[in-house]
Design a protein around this motif. Structure first.
Motif: not given
Lengths: 613, 370
Positions: B83, B149-150, B153
């Motif tokens: 997100v 950061r979103a 992963t």
């Protein structure tokens, strides 16, 4: 770069700013957790019942049992009645003087440039954090026979302010008023300044473009808009003055007692628990009435939680608007008179005058912190100013006296325990107030209950806990004392953490969740680290509260292990030797260390806040 | 035999706040690698929809499937999504690289491996000096960190909630193109929420125009713009001229309807035939589809037109904007090429357009096309 960030226009469609959206998002985190929220207030409730409610009930019991005759004897006839009237009178005087000087000081703070503002702020904040006992002792030096102000005694005598021209300035009503104003002024200035500093600096100039002069602009614009801050300050000053003990006891005359002094005498000297309890009930009813009256203008809980004051401020604005428009026309001659008077006043260079007067006031506030330094280095065997020669003699004396060192250790022990308790109890309460899925009403009630102890005069708390703890056999127990002290630290802990949680951007927590962190893990990795500065600030305040506290300790501590304030208090009532200046410096040093740490934390807090915007 | 599994499938999704239905029986699906945008005014329920898909908000009804798995009741940390929040929500107490490594650490990676992967991702979004704190970054840099950061992963779905709204106009445009480049490169499936029509047009494979908790239209950008299915869509994307009309008597050619304007009497106008028939609605024509002819000129073949008065003329660099008043006082605008001869203010003219540029749309929102 920070400026650039701040200039970015507010997003047009920002769900974050929509309170309803925030509430809705919160629900997700709260689902099925209402029982856990109840747990958050359990320790606080137990503490409140044990240390505040039970003692109050126990005291109230005395009030019911004794019957009306005893009430009349204690409060309805001299010395009780005269003391009561005198107490109210002194409190009114102190509040009025603080109001006048406080406005001046706050106005100067607002008008000052960054450097002068920092200086003026330090001059009001450092004394605010310093022990009342220490500052009062310093006034004993300042006003004493051989003190630096003794040269004024003839003049003050001629003015009728002091009863004799040769006994120094101590032990009279004048000394009490000087001392109390000195103690109370920061408490008036700080809330007033926090309101005034948020007013737009363009308001007064705007009024002047519409034809108001400087004086008119102040009375029509600044004064009504800052009234909530002044009301808050006045409430605090007035209620604290009613229950004030240290300053009148050390600076006042023996025939000029205030109610708290009288209570202490009944309680501590005569062990007259009944009279002390009745006086305590009387005092607390008086305070309750005053707080309730002031609450009409400004809810007391808003004082402590930034942002909650909005409503009251708006109310103030509405009132002032009405006053401005519906003011009756009192005829031409009257208006011309007022206008020409205020025009004449407006010619004066008010900017310079307020700044100079504020600096003088600043020196007055700081004087007690400065006087103990030279005095502590005296080589004389008695108190004198200026000292005839300097040495470390008294430092050696204090450090060589195991009594002082033991007391310091005892104080540190109690304060550490009280701080831990404040943290353990206060932190969950702060989370409850900021985040629990309860109505606004429940939040306010929990907040008021948790800050209640600071609204009750300390001497009442002391009396209550003494009679109750005596009953349950907890007097002399260090844990009982720490528990009582923690109720004074919890309000600070709660207030600081709640206000940090109000500013908290919960989307950082949500981001952590979407990145794979579970709820507990998010709490440990994100929430707690971001709150650390606020929590540490609360810890420091809680520590200072306990470290400086005198009367609860006086009645609850074991006589064989007095805390530092107790030992100092007992010493001041015996003689005011320079050794006390050394001890005072220990207190002041503590305060300065705390202040330094506070500044570090507030800087980290500001940085963290900046980043989340 | 193998059915293509959609990356995201939402069905019958409902969310109420009190007695207000914010998301009203929503259903849609996003394919792998698709860039899907929820576009609508503030309060239309688009952010709430995104929050429910993220697991940060729980729906009152409906299901959410990610890669075929029902995740409706799963907490956010177990959904494998990324997100990007509107204000980025960077962790202010962690350095850039720690911010990006956070998700990897939570997914069980070792400190060193997580950092290495984070640095790699930060390289992709072209960020250096990785040990700064978020407070030391500019808006555009924070945006890149949030994105990295979103994405680090490797989520099944990237949710973006108005991620560019805090940036100034120029930076926003740069970031739009960069976002598209990155999405194409990584093949990420994106659900994007915005109220900015330009952003939606530039970025999306498909746009869902949202209003009052429902979809008005779901289609590729060009279709949404040129063939809006409702007056709301026509009004929300770009400018449009509108006129109240009702279905007229008489024959019309194939694929066309004959309309009678309510207030401009005695004429009929032709427009494209809508999918479903209805009796009254709006005639909608885009300003850039308009031409201006002198009042007495002969009507061009295949063209529709109405008499009008020139109200004002504004030169805007890349086009000429002409304000017109129809006979009943309705204000229309026409957009002419910059070199066109400017009509005189106050003169009587004829405003013309081609039949295929005229749409007949219902005023009330139609049920969205599924």
């Amino acid at each position: 770069m920070e400026q650039a960030l701040q200039k970015t226009p507010a997003p047009r469609d920002a769900p974050s700013l929509d309170p309803q959206a925030t509430v809705a998002i919160d629900l997700r985190f709260r689902r099925g957790r209402s029982r856990i929220w109840l747990l958050a207030v359990v320790p606080g409730t137990i503490l409140l019942l044990l240390v505040i409610v039970a003692p109050m009930i126990y005291m109230a019991r005395y009030g019911v049992v004794v019957g009306i005759d005893r009430w009349w004897m204690v409060l309805g006839q001299p010395p009780g009645s005269t003391i009561l009237v005198r107490t109210v009178l002194v409190a009114v005087q102190v509040t009025l003087v603080c109001g006048l000087l406080g406005y001046l000081y706050a106005a100067a703070l607002v008008a000052a440039g960054p450097r002068l503002r920092m200086l003026l702020f330090a001059l009001v904040f450092v004394p605010f954090l310093t022990s009342v006992l220490v500052r009062t002792y310093a006034w004993m030096i300042l006003l004493g026979k051989s003190g630096p102000l003794s040269a004024l005694q003839n003049g003050l005598f001629d003015l009728g302010l002091i009863p004799t021209a040769d006994g120094g300035l101590l032990y009279n009503r004048f000394a009490v008023l000087v001392g109390m104003v000195n103690m109370m002024l920061p408490l008036f200035v700080l809330p007033l300044y926090s309101v005034m500093s948020k007013l737009s600096p363009q308001l007064a100039p705007a009024a002047r473009t519409m034809g108001a002069n400087r004086v008119g602009a102040f009375f029509r614009i600044t004064l009504p808009l800052s009234a909530p801050g002044a009301a808050a300050g006045a409430t605090v000053v007035f209620t604290l003055s009613l229950g004030f003990l240290i300053t009148p006891q050390l600076l006042g005359g023996t025939d000029d007692l205030m109610i708290a002094q009288y209570m202490l005498i009944r309680l501590h000297t005569f062990a007259d628990l009944t009279s002390a309890s009745l006086l305590a009930i009387g005092l607390i009813l008086l305070v309750a009435v005053i707080v309730a009256l002031f609450r009409v203008f400004y809810p007391i809980e808003n004082l402590v939680v930034a942002g909650a004051g909005q409503q009251a401020r708006r109310r103030g604005i509405r009132r002032s608007g009405a006053a401005g428009t519906s003011r009756p026309d009192r005829g031409r001659w009257w208006r011309i008179l007022v206008r020409s008077l205020s025009d004449a006043l407006a010619v004066l260079p008010w900017g310079v005058i307020t700044k100079v007067l504020a600096l003088v006031l600043g020196v007055f506030l700081a004087a007690p912190l400065l006087i103990t330094i030279p005095v502590s280095f005296t080589n004389d065997g008695f108190l004198s100013f200026p000292p005839s020669s300097y040495s470390f003699r008294w430092y050696a004396e204090v450090l060589g006296d195991p009594g002082w060192i033991t007391s310091l250790g005892e104080s540190l022990k109690v304060a550490a325990l009280a701080t831990v308790l404040s943290l353990v109890v206060g932190l969950p309460i702060a989370f409850f107030i900021a985040r629990a899925p309860v109505s606004q009403r429940v939040r306010s009630i929990v907040l008021v209950l948790s800050i209640l102890p600071v609204l009750i005069p300390v001497i009442v708390l002391a009396t209550g806990t003494y009679v109750w703890f005596l009953q349950i056999g907890a007097v002399g127990n260090v844990f009982a004392l720490a528990a009582a002290h923690s109720t004074l630290g919890i309000p600070f802990m709660v207030v600081v953490v709640v206000s940090a949680l109000r500013d908290f951007d919960r989307r950082t927590e949500m981001a952590a969740r979407t990145l794979g962190a579970s709820a507990p893990r998010t709490f440990l990795a994100i929430t707690l680290p971001l709150l650390r500065p606020a929590i540490l600030t609360g810890v420091l305040f809680a520590f200072l509260q306990s470290f400086d506290e005198l009367f609860i300790a006086l009645v609850l501590a074991s006589p064989t292990a007095p805390t530092l304030p107790i030992k100092m208090w007992l010493a001041t009532t015996e003689n005011i030797s320079p050794a006390l200046a050394v001890v005072s410096n220990v207190f002041i040093l503590f305060t300065l260390v705390v202040l330094g740490l506070l500044m570090v934390f507030s800087r980290t807090r500001k940085n963290l806040k900046k980043a989340s915007r | 035999m193998t059915e293509t599994v959609n990356q995201l499938e939402v069905s019958a999704l409902v969310k109420r706040f009190g007695d207000r239905t914010v998301v009203d029986d929503l259903a849609f699906a996003i394919g792998k690698g698709e860039f899907f945008t929820l576009l609508g005014p503030s309060g239309c329920g688009k952010s709430t929809t995104l929050m429910m898909i993220a697991g940060l908000e729980s729906p009152d009804a409906g299901t959410i499937r990610l890669r075929g798995d029902d995740v409706t009741r799963l907490p956010p940390e177990r959904r494998r999504i990324g997100v990007v929040f509107q204000n980025y929500a960077l962790f202010p107490h962690m350095s850039i690289v720690d911010n990006v490594a956070f998700g990897l650490r939570m997914h069980g990676q070792g400190k060193r491996a997580a950092r290495a992967a984070a640095e790699e991702m930060l390289d992709v979004v072209e960020l250096t000096d990785l040990h700064r704190l978020p407070a030391q970054l500019s808006g555009g840099q924070m945006q890149r960190v949030a994105l990295a950061r979103a994405l680090v992963t490797d989520p099944d779905l990237l949710l973006m909630d108005e991620p560019l709204s805090a940036l100034d106009r120029r930076l926003r445009q740069t970031m739009q193109f960069e976002l598209r480049r990155l999405q194409a490169k990584l093949g990420t499936t994106v659900l994007y929420v915005t109220h900015d029509q330009e952003e939606a047009l530039v970025l999306s494979d498909r746009i869902a125009v949202m209003n009052g908790g429902r979809f008005e239209q779901v289609a590729p950008p060009a279709e949404v713009y040129t063939q809006p299915v409702s007056a709301f869509v026509a009004g929300f994307l770009g400018e449009s001229n509108q006129l109240r009309v009702r279905l007229a008597e008489g024959e019309a050619p194939d694929g066309v309807v004959r309309l009678a304007p309510e207030s401009v009497g005695g004429r009929t106008l032709l427009a494209r035939r809508p999918v479903e028939a209805f009796d009254e609605g709006l005639l909608v024509v885009r300003p850039e589809c308009m031409r201006i002819a002198s009042g007495d000129a002969a009507r061009a073949a295949g063209a529709e037109g109405l008499p009008a008065t020139v109200d004002d003329v504004t030169f805007l660099g890349d086009h000429l904007r002409v304000g017109l008043l129809l006979e009943d006082g309705t204000a229309w605008t026409a957009q002419l090429p910059p070199g066109a001869a400017a009509p005189t203010v106050g003169s009587s003219v004829r405003v013309e357009w081609d039949v295929q540029d005229a749409a007949y749309l219902a005023t009330a929102p139609q049920q969205a096309r599924r």
